[in-house]
Design a protein around this motif. Structure first.
Motif, short mmCIF file in Angstrom:
data_model
loop_
_atom_site.label_atom_id
_atom_site.label_comp_id
_atom_site.label_asym_id
_atom_site.label_seq_id
_atom_site.Cartn_x
_atom_site.Cartn_y
_atom_site.Cartn_z
N LEU A 532 8.08 31.46 3.98
CA LEU A 532 8.96 30.69 3.41
C LEU A 532 10.24 31.25 3.22
O LEU A 532 10.67 32.15 2.37
CB LEU A 532 8.17 30.67 1.75
N PRO A 533 11.14 30.91 4.21
CA PRO A 533 12.42 31.52 4.33
C PRO A 533 13.23 31.21 2.75
O PRO A 533 14.28 31.91 2.74
CB PRO A 533 13.22 30.87 5.38
N LEU A 534 13.05 30.20 2.18
CA LEU A 534 13.69 29.73 1.03
C LEU A 534 13.62 30.92 0.01
O LEU A 534 14.57 31.09 -1.07
CB LEU A 534 13.16 28.40 0.39
N TYR A 535 12.68 31.81 0.20
CA TYR A 535 12.71 33.15 -0.62
C TYR A 535 12.67 34.06 -0.14
O TYR A 535 12.44 35.38 -0.60
CB TYR A 535 11.11 32.94 -1.16
N GLN A 536 13.38 33.95 1.02
CA GLN A 536 13.78 35.23 1.71
C GLN A 536 15.27 35.28 1.78
O GLN A 536 16.11 34.16 2.04
CB GLN A 536 13.43 35.30 3.31
N THR A 537 16.11 36.25 1.95
CA THR A 537 17.36 36.57 2.16
C THR A 537 17.81 35.98 3.74
O THR A 537 17.45 36.42 4.59
CB THR A 537 17.87 38.12 2.09
N TYR A 538 18.99 35.31 3.60
CA TYR A 538 19.52 34.61 4.74
C TYR A 538 19.97 35.78 5.54
O TYR A 538 20.81 36.66 5.04
CB TYR A 538 20.57 33.37 4.73
N PRO A 539 20.08 35.97 6.82
CA PRO A 539 19.29 34.80 7.99
C PRO A 539 17.81 35.10 8.20
O PRO A 539 17.43 34.85 9.22
CB PRO A 539 20.20 34.73 8.99
N ASP A 540 17.29 36.10 7.39
CA ASP A 540 15.85 36.30 7.77
C ASP A 540 14.75 35.29 7.83
O ASP A 540 14.88 34.14 6.87
CB ASP A 540 15.33 37.37 6.72
N ILE A 541 13.97 35.24 8.78
CA ILE A 541 12.70 34.36 8.75
C ILE A 541 11.61 35.34 9.28
O ILE A 541 11.35 35.44 10.41
CB ILE A 541 12.95 33.44 9.79
N LYS A 542 10.97 35.46 8.17
CA LYS A 542 9.56 36.49 8.25
C LYS A 542 8.76 35.61 8.11
O LYS A 542 8.33 35.17 7.37
CB LYS A 542 9.88 37.71 7.12
N LEU A 543 7.84 35.88 9.28
CA LEU A 543 6.39 35.36 9.17
C LEU A 543 5.43 36.09 9.02
O LEU A 543 5.46 37.16 9.68
CB LEU A 543 6.34 34.42 10.60
N SER A 544 4.39 35.83 8.46
CA SER A 544 3.10 36.52 8.50
C SER A 544 2.54 36.60 9.68
O SER A 544 2.84 35.61 10.62
CB SER A 544 2.09 35.79 7.50
N ASN A 545 1.74 37.61 10.10
CA ASN A 545 0.81 37.33 11.40
C ASN A 545 -0.70 37.56 11.35
O ASN A 545 -1.02 38.46 10.63
CB ASN A 545 1.62 38.45 12.18
N ALA A 546 -1.22 36.86 12.08
CA ALA A 546 -2.84 36.82 12.07
C ALA A 546 -3.34 36.26 13.18
O ALA A 546 -2.62 35.70 14.10
CB ALA A 546 -3.47 36.20 10.72
N GLY A 547 -4.58 36.28 13.71
CA GLY A 547 -5.13 35.74 14.64
C GLY A 547 -6.50 35.93 14.81
O GLY A 547 -7.17 36.75 14.01
N GLY A 548 -7.40 35.58 15.86
CA GLY A 548 -8.54 35.75 16.07
C GLY A 548 -9.09 35.13 17.46
O GLY A 548 -8.12 34.51 18.22
N GLY A 549 -10.33 35.10 17.56
CA GLY A 549 -10.92 34.53 18.88
C GLY A 549 -12.16 33.91 18.68
O GLY A 549 -12.75 34.21 17.52
N THR A 550 -12.76 32.84 19.51
CA THR A 550 -13.86 32.17 19.51
C THR A 550 -14.49 31.73 20.62
O THR A 550 -13.53 31.90 21.63
CB THR A 550 -13.96 30.89 18.58
N GLY A 551 -15.37 31.54 20.98
CA GLY A 551 -15.83 30.92 22.33
C GLY A 551 -17.43 30.57 22.31
O GLY A 551 -18.13 30.52 21.21
N SER A 552 -17.85 29.68 23.51
CA SER A 552 -19.37 29.42 23.48
C SER A 552 -19.46 28.96 24.79
O SER A 552 -18.67 29.05 25.53
CB SER A 552 -19.14 28.09 22.67
#
Length: 836
Positions: A532-552
């Protein structure tokens, strides 16, 4: 590729029908890909029909048909011939194919002005294409296998139909230029085609280079469209260039479509963040002075500007070894949806009420190499290597989404929002197969397949003027000049591997049985983040990071038997299964714990991925021709069980569209195609399909993640009843000239926008359209006058969002969320083609 033996039959078909469309014999058919081995019955037909017949080739393009007299062309009908297809990986006529397949010839594509899959759908029994105009490819639904709601944004997701361009599986909505035929395989096709063929498969089969003769074909079309302020014009050129006789040839087709729009955006904000989107309060855009101060007007925003090209190089050592190298490119641009606001705030029948122009820029590239090698009269080896790349850039009015989430943005009187999405899709395929060519009662196919699909999506939401106002009014304490309110990035990767085999045993000359099996294995991964860059100091665009995997992994299989009672009647029965791989949703995972006092747009752990779903199909069909081929028909009935259904849903946080699994469904129906030659000049064709697709068990929160669904609820996105009828009359003249009269009426049945119409779904009404043309043909050129949508039928083809949002107010602000896609109005035009 097509292998068409008849040299005199050139009946001008008006629609594509199973076993009844008579393909014009063409000398380019012999220059197609190395010819797959003909089925025994096809060999017999070819031998008998070619006996004593000499080919009379027309000077000109490789796409021009074999020259026969106009009288013969108008009088003769097919006795043993029909379009030759290769859906079984072998060449056989449609009329002798022991499965349910529809084929549309190049002649029909041209004469009916079928430019893309959306216009093609009326001639494919059991196929629905949700037509949302040029801003999207459109979702294909076959035999009712769909749970996706309709969309005016042209969203192409949850598709259960495999689409091929030649041998390459992909869907770029390529225009139908220089296409030899289109094959539609109804029902699950998991054995030979695998990937995503729950409902069926559609194949665009292009014409191939010809080493024998230089040719060029030039085509142009001009037309006027009701509710448009400018005329339209489409043009294309096809060139066939022999480079080294019998060894090297190049073929290229390039076209440009300049189609005007018919939707007006009259309320686009002049200065976002300053102009008032609702200057006179709810339900009114104000007087003329207020409108002039706040809005700019834009006519025909849903224009279609499409450039498309396909280029092929054939390298031929001899008849036993050939290669095709292909490069294709297409790009489409438009500035708005083919939709209206359904009368919100007293807007008109052709008005889009949105606050921003909504441009879409779609481009795609295909690179492929196909190798065909005959191995010692035992088998044909085929290798297909392909890389495809799609980039889609969109911008949409985002205001109503944020109003609907009710985070209080509407406290800013000039509040509005727009979003952008940059989608980058990359796909690599490799398929190897062997197709038997030896003699004997048993024929077989074995192969392996690999597919890797990567996506990269960057999404942004902007709120012009809001952050500055928010600082001054206690709505946050950060000012951002870029007004960036939300940002996300998601990357996914899905890799699939498969091995397959299919064999056919000819027990007698009239009885054959076929069995096939396919093993597949896939894995999928996801990474990304949101912020939510609206709550971050300009020009920061900080994103959370996550991930995972699946298969079949899993197995699908097929069993088929066919029996020919006599030369005029054949029956077949098929049991087949299909599958669609699971994967990851393109939405950033949530990072827990969440701060619920601010806006969150992310996926919880149970919303990140989804599992494969499968179909099991049994069908019985008949093909026949009666009265010396005056009446040719195909009819079949089927039952499909759909397990672990992939359904559209939305995240708890942010209401982002995702895919989940839930429930079981069935589809029951029948399809009919028929062709009747009333006189030597008058020919009727017709098709009809009935589809009853519904849930067989109830599922909580199935519809959009918020509404329950119940057993018996009708599935959305497809017509229960659909069909078309075409009448063609060919008047032969002297000196190889003719006049062709054509009329087609198409019935499109009603469509549900959501499962069972839950969560305020819409029943989209049925409608009938008519089109007609008069064509004059003389030697190397022909000219036509045509009218589409003759009676100017205004029809709804898709809707977006829940019907209860129409005229809904959020703290005194009227939403413009609900939308209806509108069918193109009447078109009147002329076109001409010259062959050299």
């Amino acid at each position: 590729m097509a292998v068409i033996s008849s040299q005199k039959l050139r009946l001008l078909c008006a629609t594509a029908l199973v076993g009844c469309a008579v393909t014009p014999a063409s000398h380019y058919a012999k220059a197609a890909a190395p010819q797959p081995v003909l089925q025994p019955e096809a060999k017999k037909q070819q031998s008998s029909t070619n006996k004593g017949k000499a080919a009379e080739k027309t000077p000109g393009t490789a796409t021009s048909t074999t020259q026969v007299s106009t009288k013969a062309r108008s009088i003769e009908a097919a006795s043993d011939e029909s379009i030759v297809v290769t859906s079984s990986r072998r060449a056989t006529s449609v009329q002798n194919a022991p499965t349910n397949i529809t084929a549309i010839s190049a002649e029909t594509i041209k004469s009916e002005r079928l430019d893309d899959i959306k216009s093609l759908a009326a001639l494919l029994p059991g196929v629905t294409v949700v037509n949302s105009g040029p801003n999207g490819a459109g979702t294909i639904v076959m035999r009712g296998i769909s749970t996706s709601g309709t969309s005016t944004n042209g969203v192409f997701k949850n598709n259960a139909v495999g689409v091929y361009i030649g041998e390459v599986p992909m869907y770029l909505d390529f225009m139908l230029l220089d296409i030899n035929r289109v094959e539609s395989l109804q029902g699950p096709q998991g054995t030979l085609f695998g990937l995503g063929t729950l409902g069926g498969t559609i194949r665009y089969m292009p014409n191939r280079p010809n080493t024998d003769k230089y040719s060029i074909s030039v085509h142009g079309r001009v037309f006027g469209q009701y509710h448009s302020t400018s005329p339209g014009g489409d043009e294309d050129v096809t060139i066939n260039l022999p480079i080294w006789k019998d060894h090297i040839a190049f073929r290229s087709v390039t076209g440009y479509y300049d189609d005007p729009g018919y939707i007006d955006y009259d309320y686009v904000l002049r200065k976002p963040g300053v102009s008032n989107p609702q200057p006179a309060g709810p339900n009114s855009f104000g007087n003329s002075a207020q409108q002039a101060e706040n809005f700019s007007t834009h006519s025909g925003v849903n224009f279609n500007h499409t450039l498309t090209t396909r280029n092929q190089l054939m390298l031929k050592y001899n008849d036993d070894l050939k290669m095709y190298l292909t490069y294709a490119h297409q790009e489409t641009k438009t500035d708005g949806r083919s939709a209206t606001g359904a009368g919100v705030m007293n807007t008109g029948n052709w008005d889009g009420p949105w606050r921003y122009l909504e441009p879409v820029d779609r481009s795609g590239d295909l690179y492929s190499a196909e190798v065909y090698a005959n191995l010692f009269h035992i088998a044909q080896f085929v290798s297909t290597t392909a890389f495809t790349h799609q980039v889609i850039d969109t911008k949409y009015d985002n205001t109503d989404l944020l109003l609907d989430l009710d985070y209080g943005y509407q406290a800013f009187p000039q509040f509005s929002s727009w979003n952008t999405s940059h989608d980058d899709y990359r796909q690599f395929n490799q398929e190897l197969r062997l197709v038997s060519t030896h003699k004997g009662p048993f024929s077989w196919v074995v192969g392996g397949f690999y597919n890797k699909f990567n996506t990269n999506t960057v999404y942004r939401e902007h709120v012009p003027g809001f952050s500055e106002w928010g600082v001054a009014n206690g709505f946050g304490n950060v000012y951002r000049p870029d007004e960036l309110e939300y940002a996300s990035r998601v990357e996914t990767e899905t890799a699939e591997r498969a091995l397959y085999s299919e064999g056919t045993l000819h027990l007698t000359k009239d009885l054959q049985i076929t069995g096939g099996i396919r093993y597949f294995d896939y894995d999928a991964s996801n990474s990304g983040g949101s912020g939510l860059p609206l709550y971050q100091t300009y020009p920061d665009i900080k994103l959370s990071n996550a991930g995972g995997g699946t298969g079949s992994n899993g197995i699908v299989w097929k069993a088929n038997a066919s029996y020919r009672f006599n030369p005029q009647l054949m029956t077949y029965i098929t049991y087949s299964t299909g599958y669609r791989v699971g994967g990851y949703n393109r939405v950033a995972p949530c990072i827990l714990p969440l701060n619920t006092s601010v806006q969150n747009i992310c996926a919880l752990s149970n919303e990140i991925s989804y599992k494969p779903d499968t179909t099991r199909n049994i069908e019985l069909g008949f093909r026949g021709n009666l009265f010396h081929n005056r009446f040719v028909f195909s009819i079949d009935g089927y039952h499909i069980d759909w397990l672990n259904v992939q359904v559209p849903s939305q995240t708890v946080y942010g209401a982002v569209g995702i895919t989940t699994n839930g429930g079981r469904a069935v589809s029951n129906g029948f399809e009919f195609s028929g062709s009747l030659r009333i006189t030597r000049q008058l020919h009727l064709t017709a098709n009809y399909a009935y589809v009853d697709a519904h849930l067989t068990e109830g599922v909580a929160n199935l519809v959009n993640g918020v509404a329950n669904a119940y057993a018996g609820d009708r599935l959305p996105g497809s017509m229960k009843n659909s069909g078309s009828i075409t009448a063609t009359y060919i008047l032969p003249l002297d000196n190889n000239r003719s006049v062709r009269f054509n009329w087609m009426a198409a019935y499109s049945g009603s469509i549900y926008s959501t499962v069972g119409l839950h969560d305020y779904g819409t029943r989209i009404p049925s409608y009938v359209t008519h089109r007609a043309s008069i064509s004059y043909r003389a030697g190397k050129w022909n000219a036509s006058f045509f009218v589409n949508n003759i009676f100017n039928q205004r029809a709804i083809t898709a809707v977006s969002n829940q019907s209860n949002t129409l005229n809904q107010q959020v703290t005194g602000v009227t939403e413009r969320y609900y939308a209806e896609s509108i069918l193109a109005p009447r078109v009147i035009g002329a076109e001409a083609t010259v062959n050299f």
